[in-house]
Write a protein that holds these residues in place. Structure first.
Motif, PDB file in Angstrom:
ATOM      1  N   HIS A 267       9.931   5.090  10.092  1.00  0.00           N
ATOM      2  CA  HIS A 267      10.533   3.955   9.399  1.00  0.00           C
ATOM      3  C   HIS A 267      10.674   2.827  10.424  1.00  0.00           C
ATOM      4  O   HIS A 267      11.488   2.924  11.352  1.00  0.00           O
ATOM      5  CB  HIS A 267      11.897   4.339   8.829  1.00  0.00           C
ATOM      6  N   SER A 268       9.861   1.803  10.305  1.00  0.00           N
ATOM      7  CA  SER A 268       9.872   0.763  11.332  1.00  0.00           C
ATOM      8  C   SER A 268       9.578  -0.605  10.731  1.00  0.00           C
ATOM      9  O   SER A 268       8.960  -0.722   9.668  1.00  0.00           O
ATOM     10  CB  SER A 268       8.848   1.066  12.433  1.00  0.00           C
ATOM     11  N   ILE A 269      10.020  -1.629  11.445  1.00  0.00           N
ATOM     12  CA  ILE A 269       9.788  -3.029  11.099  1.00  0.00           C
ATOM     13  C   ILE A 269       9.188  -3.711  12.324  1.00  0.00           C
ATOM     14  O   ILE A 269       9.662  -3.520  13.455  1.00  0.00           O
ATOM     15  CB  ILE A 269      11.101  -3.731  10.698  1.00  0.00           C
ATOM     16  N   VAL A 270       8.145  -4.485  12.108  1.00  0.00           N
ATOM     17  CA  VAL A 270       7.485  -5.214  13.184  1.00  0.00           C
ATOM     18  C   VAL A 270       7.454  -6.696  12.819  1.00  0.00           C
ATOM     19  O   VAL A 270       7.094  -7.046  11.688  1.00  0.00           O
ATOM     20  CB  VAL A 270       6.056  -4.697  13.427  1.00  0.00           C
ATOM     21  N   ILE A 271       7.844  -7.546  13.766  1.00  0.00           N
ATOM     22  CA  ILE A 271       7.877  -8.991  13.543  1.00  0.00           C
ATOM     23  C   ILE A 271       7.190  -9.677  14.720  1.00  0.00           C
ATOM     24  O   ILE A 271       7.431  -9.327  15.883  1.00  0.00           O
ATOM     25  CB  ILE A 271       9.323  -9.518  13.403  1.00  0.00           C
TER      26      ILE A 271
ATOM     27  N   ASN B  17       0.845  -1.187   0.000  1.00  0.00           N
ATOM     28  CA  ASN B  17       0.000   0.000   0.000  1.00  0.00           C
ATOM     29  C   ASN B  17       0.885   1.244   0.000  1.00  0.00           C
ATOM     30  O   ASN B  17       1.868   1.312   0.750  1.00  0.00           O
ATOM     31  CB  ASN B  17      -0.914   0.006   1.217  1.00  0.00           C
ATOM     32  N   PHE B  18       0.519   2.216  -0.803  1.00  0.00           N
ATOM     33  CA  PHE B  18       1.340   3.419  -0.907  1.00  0.00           C
ATOM     34  C   PHE B  18       0.446   4.636  -1.077  1.00  0.00           C
ATOM     35  O   PHE B  18      -0.708   4.547  -1.501  1.00  0.00           O
ATOM     36  CB  PHE B  18       2.305   3.305  -2.095  1.00  0.00           C
TER      37      PHE B  18
ATOM     38  N   GLY C  27       5.122  11.108   1.391  1.00  0.00           N
ATOM     39  CA  GLY C  27       4.851   9.776   0.873  1.00  0.00           C
ATOM     40  C   GLY C  27       4.856   8.748   1.987  1.00  0.00           C
ATOM     41  O   GLY C  27       5.439   8.963   3.060  1.00  0.00           O
ATOM     42  N   GLN C  28       4.195   7.647   1.730  1.00  0.00           N
ATOM     43  CA  GLN C  28       4.128   6.592   2.725  1.00  0.00           C
ATOM     44  C   GLN C  28       3.934   5.261   2.014  1.00  0.00           C
ATOM     45  O   GLN C  28       3.218   5.174   1.005  1.00  0.00           O
ATOM     46  CB  GLN C  28       2.981   6.829   3.707  1.00  0.00           C
ATOM     47  N   ALA C  29       4.565   4.222   2.526  1.00  0.00           N
ATOM     48  CA  ALA C  29       4.414   2.873   1.984  1.00  0.00           C
ATOM     49  C   ALA C  29       4.418   1.885   3.143  1.00  0.00           C
ATOM     50  O   ALA C  29       5.134   2.070   4.137  1.00  0.00           O
ATOM     51  CB  ALA C  29       5.533   2.545   1.007  1.00  0.00           C
ATOM     52  N   SER C  30       3.629   0.844   3.006  1.00  0.00           N
ATOM     53  CA  SER C  30       3.554  -0.175   4.058  1.00  0.00           C
ATOM     54  C   SER C  30       3.082  -1.481   3.451  1.00  0.00           C
ATOM     55  O   SER C  30       2.389  -1.508   2.432  1.00  0.00           O
ATOM     56  CB  SER C  30       2.606   0.260   5.171  1.00  0.00           C
ATOM     57  N   PHE C  31       3.468  -2.557   4.094  1.00  0.00           N
ATOM     58  CA  PHE C  31       2.969  -3.869   3.714  1.00  0.00           C
ATOM     59  C   PHE C  31       3.140  -4.822   4.886  1.00  0.00           C
ATOM     60  O   PHE C  31       3.948  -4.601   5.793  1.00  0.00           O
ATOM     61  CB  PHE C  31       3.677  -4.414   2.464  1.00  0.00           C
TER      62      PHE C  31
ATOM     63  N   GLN D 190       6.844  -0.354   7.451  1.00  0.00           N
ATOM     64  CA  GLN D 190       6.212   0.937   7.201  1.00  0.00           C
ATOM     65  C   GLN D 190       7.286   2.008   7.113  1.00  0.00           C
ATOM     66  O   GLN D 190       8.243   2.035   7.912  1.00  0.00           O
ATOM     67  CB  GLN D 190       5.216   1.270   8.334  1.00  0.00           C
ATOM     68  N   VAL D 191       7.155   2.891   6.116  1.00  0.00           N
ATOM     69  CA  VAL D 191       8.091   3.989   5.938  1.00  0.00           C
ATOM     70  C   VAL D 191       7.306   5.239   5.539  1.00  0.00           C
ATOM     71  O   VAL D 191       6.317   5.162   4.787  1.00  0.00           O
ATOM     72  CB  VAL D 191       9.153   3.649   4.868  1.00  0.00           C
ATOM     73  N   GLY D 192       7.700   6.368   6.092  1.00  0.00           N
ATOM     74  CA  GLY D 192       7.063   7.638   5.784  1.00  0.00           C
ATOM     75  C   GLY D 192       8.099   8.684   5.425  1.00  0.00           C
ATOM     76  O   GLY D 192       9.205   8.714   5.990  1.00  0.00           O
ATOM     77  N   TYR D 193       7.742   9.555   4.457  1.00  0.00           N
ATOM     78  CA  TYR D 193       8.681  10.566   3.949  1.00  0.00           C
ATOM     79  C   TYR D 193       8.010  11.926   3.987  1.00  0.00           C
ATOM     80  O   TYR D 193       6.824  12.073   3.642  1.00  0.00           O
ATOM     81  CB  TYR D 193       9.086  10.211   2.513  1.00  0.00           C
ATOM     82  N   ALA D 194       8.747  12.965   4.439  1.00  0.00           N
ATOM     83  CA  ALA D 194       8.222  14.328   4.519  1.00  0.00           C
ATOM     84  C   ALA D 194       9.197  15.289   3.844  1.00  0.00           C
ATOM     85  O   ALA D 194      10.402  15.244   4.104  1.00  0.00           O
ATOM     86  CB  ALA D 194       8.005  14.734   5.982  1.00  0.00           C
ATOM     87  N   ASN D 195       8.652  16.155   2.956  1.00  0.00           N
ATOM     88  CA  ASN D 195       9.491  17.118   2.234  1.00  0.00           C
ATOM     89  C   ASN D 195       8.688  18.370   1.905  1.00  0.00           C
ATOM     90  O   ASN D 195       8.810  18.938   0.822  1.00  0.00           O
ATOM     91  CB  ASN D 195      10.031  16.465   0.947  1.00  0.00           C
ATOM     92  N   ASN D 196       7.858  18.798   2.868  1.00  0.00           N
ATOM     93  CA  ASN D 196       7.036  19.985   2.624  1.00  0.00           C
ATOM     94  C   ASN D 196       7.884  21.241   2.474  1.00  0.00           C
ATOM     95  O   ASN D 196       7.561  22.121   1.667  1.00  0.00           O
ATOM     96  CB  ASN D 196       6.039  20.182   3.779  1.00  0.00           C
ATOM     97  N   ALA D 197       8.934  21.332   3.251  1.00  0.00           N
ATOM     98  CA  ALA D 197       9.769  22.538   3.241  1.00  0.00           C
ATOM     99  C   ALA D 197      11.229  22.166   3.020  1.00  0.00           C
ATOM    100  O   ALA D 197      12.125  22.648   3.709  1.00  0.00           O
ATOM    101  CB  ALA D 197       9.602  23.307   4.557  1.00  0.00           C
ATOM    102  N   ARG D 198      11.456  21.290   2.049  1.00  0.00           N
ATOM    103  CA  ARG D 198      12.806  20.848   1.667  1.00  0.00           C
ATOM    104  C   ARG D 198      13.547  20.151   2.816  1.00  0.00           C
ATOM    105  O   ARG D 198      14.771  20.116   2.833  1.00  0.00           O
ATOM    106  CB  ARG D 198      13.651  22.029   1.173  1.00  0.00           C
ATOM    107  N   GLN D 199      12.837  19.605   3.783  1.00  0.00           N
ATOM    108  CA  GLN D 199      13.543  18.940   4.874  1.00  0.00           C
ATOM    109  C   GLN D 199      14.072  17.577   4.459  1.00  0.00           C
ATOM    110  O   GLN D 199      15.020  17.064   5.065  1.00  0.00           O
ATOM    111  CB  GLN D 199      12.642  18.803   6.117  1.00  0.00           C
ATOM    112  N   ASN D 200      13.469  16.962   3.452  1.00  0.00           N
ATOM    113  CA  ASN D 200      13.945  15.684   2.927  1.00  0.00           C
ATOM    114  C   ASN D 200      14.183  14.690   4.073  1.00  0.00           C
ATOM    115  O   ASN D 200      15.261  14.142   4.249  1.00  0.00           O
ATOM    116  CB  ASN D 200      15.222  15.886   2.117  1.00  0.00           C
ATOM    117  N   ASP D 201      13.123  14.469   4.846  1.00  0.00           N
ATOM    118  CA  ASP D 201      13.258  13.724   6.095  1.00  0.00           C
ATOM    119  C   ASP D 201      12.411  12.452   6.045  1.00  0.00           C
ATOM    120  O   ASP D 201      11.267  12.465   5.570  1.00  0.00           O
ATOM    121  CB  ASP D 201      12.795  14.596   7.268  1.00  0.00           C
TER     122      ASP D 201
END
Length: 921
Positions: free
Chosen positions: A833-837, A702-703, A736-740, A818-829
């Motif tokens: 970002h996590s893994i669950v098992i 999912n993205f 952006g965000q992606a998870s599975f 799950q990973v999430g990305y933020a770049n509203n103000a050029r923060q490129n952050d």
């Protein structure tokens, strides 16, 4: 003397009569001494041999013909004691001894009288005393087999031997076994039992256990003397516990076991001892259980710690069949940390209320009452003395709802709902409560549909309805909850809504709809603002009183569905690809409501050197219950595009007549809008989201992403310049965000399981554990120790041995990313970002190990981790859970060890040791 001689001749003739005619046999009454049983013709040989051996004898019905009716005797005869026929049979032989007045049955013997039935290897029937003796026999290997099985009505006994009297209905039993006594999960084996009547049995040297193997139980309680009332109670004298036939010091001078099948009984709940580093020694979960009626019960329990901390809990379950059922729980705790007089001493009081109520839909079709409540102190689950609930600890938000709804049927149905709602944040301790909320909805009305009810076309499809919503809202915190300060800040608002809509077709392919809405909002508090030159500040005065404003809006939407199909050759593996596109276009318009705005003048705060007066526009409804209506025109056009890409693939199974359908892209959606009323930045960011199947029915990625067409200036603010015209790309990725998530198990690699071997059994196990038949979320495992639930037990020792050597280690593994990305103000952050098992492994038929953990890649560290171990000890279960000190919150470190008897009747026999998390008061 002549009378005796006559009697003898008559009896002799009766004995010789069966030699000429073969007739059925019947037992004589023990009170008629002159009656002699009729004999089979084969019994002529018994005069010389004393017995007759029959290789094959069919079941025989005993029936005595009374031939003494003509004999006159001065002795008064007693009434018959046998009230029914006695039916008996055996496989090897039946032998009748006239001298001993007994019938001997051997091998698979059976005797039936009224509701009594005895099966055994050997049965001896004494028809003079009307008694029967049954016991087992030894087979060719010398093993004792065919032990008696005694059934009378609902009672069943498996003794080593039994002696039963038909007249008194009493029995003397040796080595009796009673399985699931009184309908409970408890088994009894007595060395000697005396059955007094249908309801009372006295026993001696009784083994009481929940073990299925009564001959070699893992544990048992040995009671010297027992009074057993089936279905009611078992009272024992001196009792002590044996483990593997080894006596333990655990014993009681007497014991009582309630065995009611349907109704529960009141009684004490034994507390469990414990120890805490912060609060000292303790007794927990002790109290009393009240079986008040068949409709509800009450359990009062509590904890006490030697440093003065204590807790009180009340739990009740209620149920009225076909009407309603629910559960109510209340907890109150007083927690002391350290000792009084010490500098680190602290004290806190917490409480929690939980209530769940559901109503049967059939009890009242037009009305319904429901409740789901979870409210109390915000720190209850973090500081509770006896609440090791990880799910509630990790959850920061709690909500409640109690509602009553009723439908008034008629030509135009009306729905009324009255509810009380509550939401609470455990971190900020903010509480929002609506008490009450009233909603009234009138069903849709088609004023132009006509008498026939036809709704075709633009005019006939015009419909309208009415909705009213009234709220009485409170905003407070833990300290002011249900105090006078909470009620002083109450806010009340009422809103009326009349939506109007119609729909029709354009060019037969486009669906069009026109909608509008008229709203009127009532409030009882407004804000008056002015600038005070003396204090050089804005003064806001609350004005109590009724006020209202009206708003309206309208819109138009168009939508259609386009199908595109591409067919391949018949010999191709991919036969067809279909692309489904659903475009939609919608326009909405909301005018500006300037009439509800006023102005005041004040010096410009941005001009410090020579401030000039500027006008400040405000609405008296600002900050009110519904907020202020907009004073800006909204005129926007929205566009969305939904995509689905599917394929039909030739099945690998040659017997399938239809190709297999798979999804290549699932719900790829694109949305954006254009605001005509905006001075600049008319285009909103483009939103893209969807799902791509990687493995069919196993793994979907999912993205989502936001793409901005506009550029940023040096201050990282959006400007009215396209990004491509500012030297950049066409779009700028702002977030952006992606998870599975993926689950797999040992079953996925088992060829037999894939082929469908034992499919039904596996699916039943999965459903019993709360899983899915496709193992998408992993197979359910009961971590409480009941790991054999739903499993088929081997039928014999040989099969058990084969299963032992062929045992495979089942395992389940669940993986999430799950990973999430933020770049509203050029923060490129990378914002998240996590893994669950999580998973579990069955190390043996009775060993289960499981756990869950994760790792935060954005803020490096291990997330909440827990490990669980469970061991099924047949009649006992053992489990250990551990929260190691590797979590992001080390204060939650804890462990819990439990071992106890399986089953409710002896569930108080247990050992429970735990280390609770450190308190943070």
């Amino acid at each position: 003397m002549q009378t005796k001689t006559a009697h003898f001749l008559i009896v002799l003739s009766l004995c010789l009569l069966p030699l000429l005619t073969a007739s059925a046999q019947e037992l004589p009454s023990k009170n008629d001494a002159r009656r002699v049983p009729a004999r089979d013709t084969t019994l002529i040989q018994s005069a010389t041999e004393g017995f007759a051996r029959l290789d094959s004898i069919t079941p025989t019905v005993v029936a005595i013909e009374d031939t003494t009716k003509t004999i006159q005797d001065s002795i008064k005869q007693k009434p018959e004691t046998l009230t029914d026929k006695v039916v008996y049979k055996a496989t090897d032989y039946q032998r009748i001894s006239q001298r001993k007045k007994k019938i001997y049955l051997y091998n698979e013997a059976e005797i039936v009288y009224e509701d009594m039935k005895i099966n055994a290897g050997e049965i001896i029937l004494d028809y003079e005393t009307n008694t029967v003796f049954a016991r087992g026999i030894k087979d060719s290997a010398g093993n004792y087999s065919q032990i008696p099985f005694f059934v009378q009505g609902p009672n069943q006994v498996k003794p080593d031997s039994i002696k039963f009297n038909f007249d008194t209905q009493r029995a003397l039993i040796y080595g009796s076994r009673v399985e699931k006594a009184g309908g409970q999960q408890i088994n009894l084996k007595a060395e000697r039992s005396k059955r007094v009547n249908d309801s009372v049995i006295f026993m001696s040297n009784v083994k009481i256990s929940t073990s299925e193997d009564l001959d070699n139980p893992e544990y048992y309680f040995l009671a010297r003397k027992v009074k057993f009332v089936p279905g009611k109670k078992l009272v024992a004298g001196l009792t002590n516990m044996y483990i593997a036939d080894v006596p333990t010091p655990i014993g009681l001078p007497f014991a009582f076991f309630p065995m009611e099948k349907e109704t529960s009984v009141s009684g004490f709940i034994l507390p469990g001892p414990g120890e805490s580093r912060e609060r000292g020694y303790s007794l927990t979960n002790g109290g009393y259980y009240f079986a008040l009626s068949e409709y509800f019960n009450l359990a009062l329990t509590g904890d006490y710690y030697t440093n003065g901390s204590y807790a009180f809990r009340a739990d009740t379950d209620y149920k009225v069949r076909y009407k309603y059922n629910g559960r109510f729980s209340f907890s109150s705790e007083r927690i002391l940390f350290s000792e009084r007089g010490l500098p680190d001493f602290s004290e806190t009081n917490t409480y929690n209320i939980r209530w769940n109520h559901s109503q049967d839909t059939k009890s009242s079709p037009n009305s319904r009452f429901s409740a789901s409540v979870n409210l109390g102190s915000s720190n209850f689950y973090r500081q509770s003395l006896n609440q090791a609930n990880t799910g509630n600890f990790l959850n920061n938000n709690f909500s409640s709802s109690v509602s009553y709804s009723r439908t008034f049927p008629g030509t135009v149905p009306v729905n009324l709902t009255v509810a009380a709602t509550h939401s609470q944040n455990s971190r900020t301790e903010e509480i929002t409560m609506s008490l009450p909320t009233t909603q009234l909805n009138v069903d849709r009305i088609y004023p132009f549909a006509g008498k026939s009810g036809s709704k075709k076309g633009l005019i006939k499809n015009v419909n309208l309805s009415y909705a009213l919503r009234a709220d009485n809202r409170f905003r407070t915190n833990d300290d002011e909850f249900f105090t006078a300060a909470m009620f002083e800040g109450a806010e009340t608002g009422i809103r009326h809504s009349i939506p109007i809509a119609t729909n029709f077709k354009l060019f037969n392919y486009i669906s069009a709809s026109v909608s509008g809405s008229l709203e009127e909002s009532w409030v009882f508090k407004t804000i008056d603002q002015r600038f005070d030159e003396e204090t050089n500040a804005v003064v806001r005065d609350t004005v109590n009183g009724f006020d209202a404003y009206r708003t309206y809006r309208g819109g138009l939407s168009l939508g259609t569905t386009v199908y595109g199909t591409f067919n391949f050759k018949e010999t191709s593996k991919i036969q067809t690809i279909r692309h489904v596109v659903r475009p939609s276009l919608s326009w909405s318009y909301t005018p500006a409501f300037d009439q509800f705005y006023e102005t005041y003048t004040r010096p410009d705060p941005n001009d410090v050197t020579d401030p000039q007066n500027v006008e400040v526009e405000y609405s008296r409804f600002d900050g009110g219950f519904f907020g202020a209506p907009s004073n800006r025109v909204s005129n926007s056009l929205s566009f969305s595009l939904a995509n689905t890409l599917e394929a039909k693939v030739r099945s690998k199974d040659s017997t399938d007549t239809e190709p297999k359908k798979i999804k290549l892209i699932n719900n790829l959606n694109i949305r954006t809008s254009y605001n005509f009323a905006a001075d600049d930045l008319k285009l909103s960011p483009i939103s893209v989201n969807g799902s791509v199947p990687i493995l069919q029915e196993k793994l979907d990625v999912n993205f989502s992403a936001n793409l901005d067409l506009y550029a940023l200036n040096s201050a990282n603010q959006r400007i009215n310049t396209l990004n491509i015209n500012n030297g950049g790309s066409l779009f700028r990725l702002t977030s952006g965000q992606a998870s599975f998530g993926y689950s797999f198990s040992s079953r996925d690699f088992d060829k037999d399981a894939k082929a469908g071997v034992n499919k039904d059994r596996t699916e039943n196990e999965t459903f019993a554990g709360g899983g899915r038949p496709d193992d998408l979320l992993g197979k359910g495992v009961d971590i409480t120790g009941n790991t054999n639930a739903g499993n088929r037990e081997p039928e014999d020792e040989e099969e058990k041995e084969i299963e032992f050597y062929r045992f495979k280690i089942p395992w389940n593994l669940r993986f999430g990313y799950q990973v999430g990305y933020a770049n509203n103000a050029r923060q490129n952050d990378v914002s998240s970002h996590s893994i669950v098992i999580s998973g579990d492994v069955k190390l043996g038929n009775r060993w289960t190990v499981g756990g869950s953990t994760g790792y935060d890649l954005a803020n490096p560290g291990i997330t909440f981790t827990s490990l669980n171990f469970a061991r099924d000890l047949e009649s006992w279960n053992m489990r250990f859970s551990w929260v190691p000190p590797v979590n992001s919150d080390p204060s939650r470190t804890s462990w819990n060890f439990f071992i106890g008897i399986t089953g409710n009747l002896l569930s108080d026999i247990k050992y429970d040791k735990r280390r609770t998390p450190d308190q943070q008061l």
